[in-house]
Design a protein around this motif. Structure first.
Motif, PDB file in Angstrom:
ATOM      1  N   LEU A 200       0.842  -1.185   0.000  1.00 42.93           N
ATOM      2  CA  LEU A 200       0.000   0.000   0.000  1.00 42.93           C
ATOM      3  C   LEU A 200       0.884   1.245   0.000  1.00 42.93           C
ATOM      4  O   LEU A 200       1.672   1.463   0.906  1.00 42.93           O
ATOM      5  CB  LEU A 200      -0.895   0.015   1.240  1.00 42.93           C
ATOM      6  CG  LEU A 200      -1.845   1.206   1.309  1.00 42.93           C
ATOM      7  CD1 LEU A 200      -2.875   1.118   0.198  1.00 42.93           C
ATOM      8  CD2 LEU A 200      -2.527   1.277   2.656  1.00 42.93           C
ATOM      9  N   GLY A 229      -9.490   2.833  -8.652  1.00 41.16           N
ATOM     10  CA  GLY A 229     -10.594   2.421  -7.787  1.00 41.16           C
ATOM     11  C   GLY A 229     -11.932   2.921  -8.291  1.00 41.16           C
ATOM     12  O   GLY A 229     -12.945   2.223  -8.211  1.00 41.16           O
ATOM     13  N   ILE A 261      -3.661  -0.657  -8.268  1.00 39.33           N
ATOM     14  CA  ILE A 261      -4.991  -0.063  -8.085  1.00 39.33           C
ATOM     15  C   ILE A 261      -4.824   1.334  -7.508  1.00 39.33           C
ATOM     16  O   ILE A 261      -4.406   1.502  -6.372  1.00 39.33           O
ATOM     17  CB  ILE A 261      -5.853  -0.919  -7.151  1.00 39.33           C
ATOM     18  CG1 ILE A 261      -5.974  -2.332  -7.711  1.00 39.33           C
ATOM     19  CG2 ILE A 261      -7.241  -0.292  -6.993  1.00 39.33           C
ATOM     20  CD1 ILE A 261      -6.641  -3.304  -6.769  1.00 39.33           C
ATOM     21  N   ASP A 262      -5.103   2.330  -8.332  1.00 40.65           N
ATOM     22  CA  ASP A 262      -5.008   3.706  -7.865  1.00 40.65           C
ATOM     23  C   ASP A 262      -6.300   4.046  -7.115  1.00 40.65           C
ATOM     24  O   ASP A 262      -7.318   3.391  -7.336  1.00 40.65           O
ATOM     25  CB  ASP A 262      -4.832   4.634  -9.082  1.00 40.65           C
ATOM     26  CG  ASP A 262      -4.169   5.941  -8.697  1.00 40.65           C
ATOM     27  OD1 ASP A 262      -3.904   6.137  -7.498  1.00 40.65           O
ATOM     28  OD2 ASP A 262      -3.910   6.768  -9.592  1.00 40.65           O
ATOM     29  N   LEU A 264      -7.360   3.516  -4.120  1.00 41.79           N
ATOM     30  CA  LEU A 264      -7.930   2.351  -3.462  1.00 41.79           C
ATOM     31  C   LEU A 264      -9.097   2.726  -2.552  1.00 41.79           C
ATOM     32  O   LEU A 264     -10.054   1.961  -2.394  1.00 41.79           O
ATOM     33  CB  LEU A 264      -6.854   1.620  -2.648  1.00 41.79           C
ATOM     34  CG  LEU A 264      -7.306   0.371  -1.903  1.00 41.79           C
ATOM     35  CD1 LEU A 264      -7.706  -0.713  -2.888  1.00 41.79           C
ATOM     36  CD2 LEU A 264      -6.234  -0.147  -0.963  1.00 41.79           C
ATOM     37  N   ALA A 306      -1.208  -0.759  -4.407  1.00 38.66           N
ATOM     38  CA  ALA A 306      -2.352   0.149  -4.416  1.00 38.66           C
ATOM     39  C   ALA A 306      -1.915   1.484  -3.859  1.00 38.66           C
ATOM     40  O   ALA A 306      -0.968   1.567  -3.088  1.00 38.66           O
ATOM     41  CB  ALA A 306      -3.485  -0.419  -3.574  1.00 38.66           C
ATOM     42  N   THR A 308      -3.251   5.344  -2.201  1.00 40.81           N
ATOM     43  CA  THR A 308      -4.334   6.124  -1.613  1.00 40.81           C
ATOM     44  C   THR A 308      -3.779   7.364  -0.935  1.00 40.81           C
ATOM     45  O   THR A 308      -2.648   7.366  -0.472  1.00 40.81           O
ATOM     46  CB  THR A 308      -5.129   5.299  -0.579  1.00 40.81           C
ATOM     47  OG1 THR A 308      -6.129   6.137  -0.019  1.00 40.81           O
ATOM     48  CG2 THR A 308      -4.249   4.787   0.543  1.00 40.81           C
TER      49      THR A 308
END
Ligand SMILES: Nc1ncnc2c1ncn2[C@@H]1O[C@H](COP(=O)(O)OP(=O)(O)OP(=O)(O)O)[C@@H](O)[C@H]1O
Ligand SMILES: [Zn+2]
Length: 630
Positions: A200, A229, A261-262, A264, A306, A308
């Motif tokens: 992450l 996302g 995964i952008d 998230l 990912a 966030t």
């Protein structure tokens, strides 16, 4: 009631299939047109132009640009800004690049088609809506709505490596393992090392989260599957979950691979918090993601990364071991990191000989990687506009202003002028924190802005945990709080809004001392005005007063006296140490951070010694902090 959706379904079904067929035909036509064209970003285009690789440009009215390179390769960019920038286009033409405006593009096909199909689309939405209502998202004939919108970056072309990421040495080290794992998953697991599964990346926008993930893929030379996302969160129930499954399936077929995964948080937000029972679709998608992450064997060579900006709102289930258990934080870059990032983006650009990258870094406090990239590109555009073949210092200065003023990012940018004021402000707190015998020791001083609120801060921590605070300690604390404003006043003879919060906190503390803690002789040891405030809907609605108007006046005047005398004390102490304050300011301005330990050392030196220490430091460039402050 039961028949209704079915009948509608049977009416619209054939139309739907017709629509899909039409789509497919149109798509294959447009595919034929564009199959040899590489999509690039606007920045890439500017780079290519600067590198003299482009021989002609076709610009269409919607802002779609096709560029042809010397070697015949075609590129495509959507860049309406270039379209408007006539001067730039003329400059390009002068440079010998053929510029052509055209009317017709693939896009207008779509527009025409969409207009024809509009009624049908509306019917379709209605039909889907019925499905959603009836709770079955499956079995729609011929539907290609599941088509995976994941983008795959081919790592051969456009390959990004750690060489393209600057200022994150520790992060690189942490990711080394993952790169080695992806290079040879079987061998890695044979060695019995712990296999990574999910990473992450968190941090403010534009700090290079995506870039880091792409660099890991590039280093390991594996495909990179990118999805945001928000792509998962769809109108129709079940679509997001299906996309998650497809994404993992595709990545596994091409493993080893990275899934990125952008945003998230768009899917990974804490479950069950939405109003009205939460958001089914998002929850389903999140569940699918959790199932997929648990369901693959690390030996398959898939690493899920990912990003966030809000790690705090993620569902705890995502952070459990075996899921995103490796966490990496990317912070706003400090001075040295900014210098390195600027250097990366200057690669392949022609700049004037007198450009000093360090001073560029110094003029860009608070900029993240994306801002710095933006700044360099703006400067390159400015140079191109004036038909110059290299970027000058003025271009950079102008570009910096543009990035600061521009709508760009949410995070706070500060100008060099502001940076000077903030430097003195923070040192006002810190110097008093050292000089006042009862103040808490200074732990860290920084002027790297974090988030929107704090422009800089001085962290003072008590040396031990305590429950009782003595009167002299509170008094020193108040003087220290006023130190920021006092420094601003004695140095710049001007006061900014930056001290507002300090004043508020100091005043509250003084009020408490005077009215509650009995620390004022004049008022006496009486706890006046016990606050029986009640919080209602987040607001304090009542505040009982148990004292007379008379007492209130006395309390107010005592508070005022107290603040004024504390403020005088702060100013006097700082004035007495003005020379030291100035040297510290030069140091902090250039370094942006001073640790508590170093600060203590610097306070203990005599002035001569401090002077040498500051001026001989290799990072210290800017030594006059007053000239440009008007
Ligand atoms: N450390 C860095 N070194 C070099 N370039 C950087 C760095 N950080 C950011 N950049 C530049 O900024 C651009 C944007 O960064 P990126 O999209 O990776 O940020 P992000 O953290 O994913 O942002 P967001 O949260 O907005 O998606 C990158 O393409 C890169 O050119
Ligand atoms: Zn302050």
């Amino acid at each position: 009631m039961n028949n209704n959706p079915n009948r509608r379904g049977s009416l619209i079904g054939p139309l739907f299939i017709y629509f899909i067929l039409a789509m497919l035909i149109f798509m294959s036509i447009s595919q034929l047109n564009t199959s040899n064209i590489t999509e690039i970003s606007y920045t890439d285009l500017v780079n290519l132009i600067n590198q003299d690789t482009i021989i002609s440009l076709q610009i269409d009215t919607s802002g779609l640009i096709q560029a042809k390179a010397k070697n015949g390769q075609l590129f495509q960019v959507y860049a309406p800004t270039l379209l408007m920038d006539q001067a730039y286009v003329r400059a390009l033409a002068n440079d010998g690049i053929k510029v052509e405006y055209i009317q017709n593009t693939g896009a207008s096909w779509w527009v025409t088609m969409l207009i024809y199909m509009l009624p049908l689309i509306i019917l379709m939405f209605f039909w889907f809506w019925m499905f959603r209502r009836s709770g079955t998202g499956e079995g729609i004939p011929g539907a290609n709505y599941r088509r995976n919108p994941a983008r795959r970056y081919d790592s051969k072309r456009n390959k990004i490596t750690f060489n393209d990421v600057a200022g994150i040495d520790e992060v690189k080290e942490e990711l080394e393992d993952i790169v080695n794992f992806l290079k040879d998953p079987k061998n890695f697991s044979a060695l019995g090392a712990k296999m990574p599964k999910g990473v992450l990346l968190s941090g403010p926008p534009g700090t290079g989260k995506t870039l880091v993930a792409r660099a890991v893929a590039g280093e390991a030379d594996v495909p990179f599957y990118f999805m945001s996302g928000s792509d998962f969160v769809e109108l129709f129930v079940g679509v997001g979950a299906a996309r998650v499954r497809d994404l993992f399936k595709e990545a596994k077929e091409n493993s080893p691979a990275i899934i990125f995964i952008d945003e998230l948080d768009a899917v990974g937000r804490q479950r069950g918090t939405g109003l009205g029972g939460g958001h089914d679709e998002r929850e389903q998608t999140l569940n699918a993601l959790l199932v997929e992450m648990d369901g693959f064997d690390p030996r398959e060579g898939i690493v899920v990364m990912a990003a966030t900006n809000r790690p705090d709102i993620l569902d705890k289930a995502l952070l459990r071991p075996g899921r995103f258990d490796k966490k990496i934080f990317l912070d706003v870059p400090d001075l040295r990191a900014r210098e390195e990032i600027i250097k990366i983006h200057l690669r392949g650009k022609r700049i004037a000989d007198d450009i000093d990258v360090k001073s560029l870094a110094q003029s860009t406090p608070g900029f993240v990687g994306a801002d710095l990239e933006n700044m360099v590109n703006e400067a390159a555009l400015l140079a191109a506009r004036d038909n110059r073949d290299h970027i000058t210092n003025d271009d950079f200065q102008e570009a910096i202003e543009r990035v600061i003023v521009g709508p760009a990012r949410k995070s706070r940018k500060i100008t060099p002028k502001e940076k000077k004021v903030i430097t003195y402000h923070e040192l006002g707190h810190a110097v008093l924190g050292y000089l006042l015998p009862y103040a808490d020791p200074v732990h860290k001083i920084t002027i790297v802005p974090r988030g929107q609120a704090a422009l800089g801060y001085t962290m003072q921590l008590p040396s031990e945990d305590r429950f009782l605070i003595t009167e002299p300690e509170i008094k020193d604390k108040i003087v220290g709080m006023l130190g920021g404003r006092a420094a601003e006043e004695i140095v710049f003879n001007e006061i900014t809004t930056g001290a507002g919060n300090d004043l508020k906190r100091a005043t509250e503390l003084v009020r408490e001392m005077v009215a509650q803690l009995g620390m004022s002789e004049k008022i006496g040891p009486i706890a006046w005005g016990e606050e029986e405030g009640e919080i209602f809907l987040g607001r304090e609605i009542t505040r009982m007063k148990n004292f007379s108007q008379e007492t209130a006046k006395e309390i107010d005047s005592e508070i005022k006296n107290f603040i004024l005398s504390s403020y005088e004390k702060a100013k006097n102490l700082l004035s007495e140490n003005r020379k030291r304050l100035d040297l510290l300011a030069i140091y902090l301005y250039n370094k942006e951070n001073i640790s508590g330990k170093e600060f203590k050392k610097m306070m203990e030196m005599d002035i001569e010694e401090l002077n040498d220490y500051v001026l001989k430091d290799k990072d210290v460039k800017e030594t006059n902090l007053f000239v440009s402050y008007a």
